[in-house]
Design a protein around this motif. Structure first.
Motif: not given
Length: 281
Positions: A218-220, A260-265, A269-270
């Motif tokens: 989690d990068y915040d 951001h496409s990988r964190n649609t919520d 996090v990656l």
């Protein structure tokens, strides 16, 4: 050591020393990120109090510092090529009040220790950067006592580690990066199943095991992700140095969109995945 390996080693030493301030700045974050891999290494080493342990590519100190706490009547020696990194490790040991931890500048291909010196050897995220990995495996085997254990963590394949490919995939679209020579050090060099096991077996190790760890970091925020990558990622910074300001801005915008496409919520996090390989002398 062959000349080409000496050149790689010297380049790595310069690079890690150059980026040691960034690693110091982000040490808490990086150590939380890498802790599951360190814990898995420790589990595989089966530390007993009184053990003498060698931590290779020690960086800022972990997992060696945690191991030192498990063997208060033993000791841990952390080795690295970069004195800048070991300075941070020593400062961390002092801050934690750990007395049985010491560091030494050393090349894994020419370890300055006697045969059968250590009960265990750890190496977290260093093996894939060794110029001659077979020579490294041979040296690790040499310094272990009979019955001693070696455990290492390396990154699994790029498709499982979008914490780094999120930025590198975009950079590669805009920057012409020379193809590395076959077998050159790199993050995913040891990802192929059975690769490290083969090196260890050739060195003489038995009871070799392999496990995979997966998780999320989690990068915040995207801005924090970008800043961390720009301050600790040597290959990333080197690639970005080849671009002009407009291209850098385009890269940042595209990385942001992918992030951001990988964190649609709305999260930050990656994914990561690592391999834990252990062998016994």
């Amino acid at each position: 050591m062959e000349n080409q390996f000496e050149q790689i080693r010297d380049q790595q030493k310069q690079s890690w020393n150059k980026f040691s301030p960034g690693w110091k700045k982000w040490d808490d974050f990086n150590m939380r990120f890498l802790k599951p891999m360190g814990d898995a290494i420790i589990d595989n080493l089966k530390i007993n109090d009184g053990d003498q342990v060698l931590d290779i590519a020690a960086g800022t100190g972990e997992p060696g510092l945690t191991i030192a706490a498990l063997t208060p009547n033993g000791s841990v020696t952390g080795t690295d090529l970069a004195d800048g990194m070991l300075e941070i490790a020593n400062a961390n040991a002092k801050a934690k009040g750990i007395k049985n931890y010491k560091t030494q500048i050393a090349d894994v291909s020419e370890l300055p220790f006697g045969t059968e010196t250590f009960d265990g050897v750890s190496c977290r995220m260093g093996f894939m950067f060794f110029p001659d990995m077979q020579l490294a495996a041979n040296e690790i085997y040499r310094v272990l006592k009979p019955g001693g254990r070696f455990a290492t963590a390396v990154w699994a394949g790029p498709e499982q580690n979008n914490w780094v490919t999120t930025i590198m995939s975009v950079i590669q679209k805009h920057v012409v990066l020379p193809a590395p020579p076959p077998g050159a050090p790199g993050m995913f060099r040891c990802a192929k199943p059975g690769f490290i096991a083969g090196l260890l077996e050739k060195a003489g190790f038995t009871n070799i095991t392999r496990n995979e760890i997966t998780g999320q970091v989690d990068y915040d925020s995207f801005d924090r992700y970008w800043q961390i990558m720009m301050e600790v990622g040597a290959p990333i910074v080197a690639a970005m140095a080849q671009t002009d300001e407009p291209t850098k801005n385009i890269i940042k915008e595209e990385v942001s969109a992918l992030f951001h496409s990988r964190n649609t919520d709305g999260g930050s996090v990656l994914n990561y995945a690592a391999l834990i390989i252990c062998g016994q002398k």
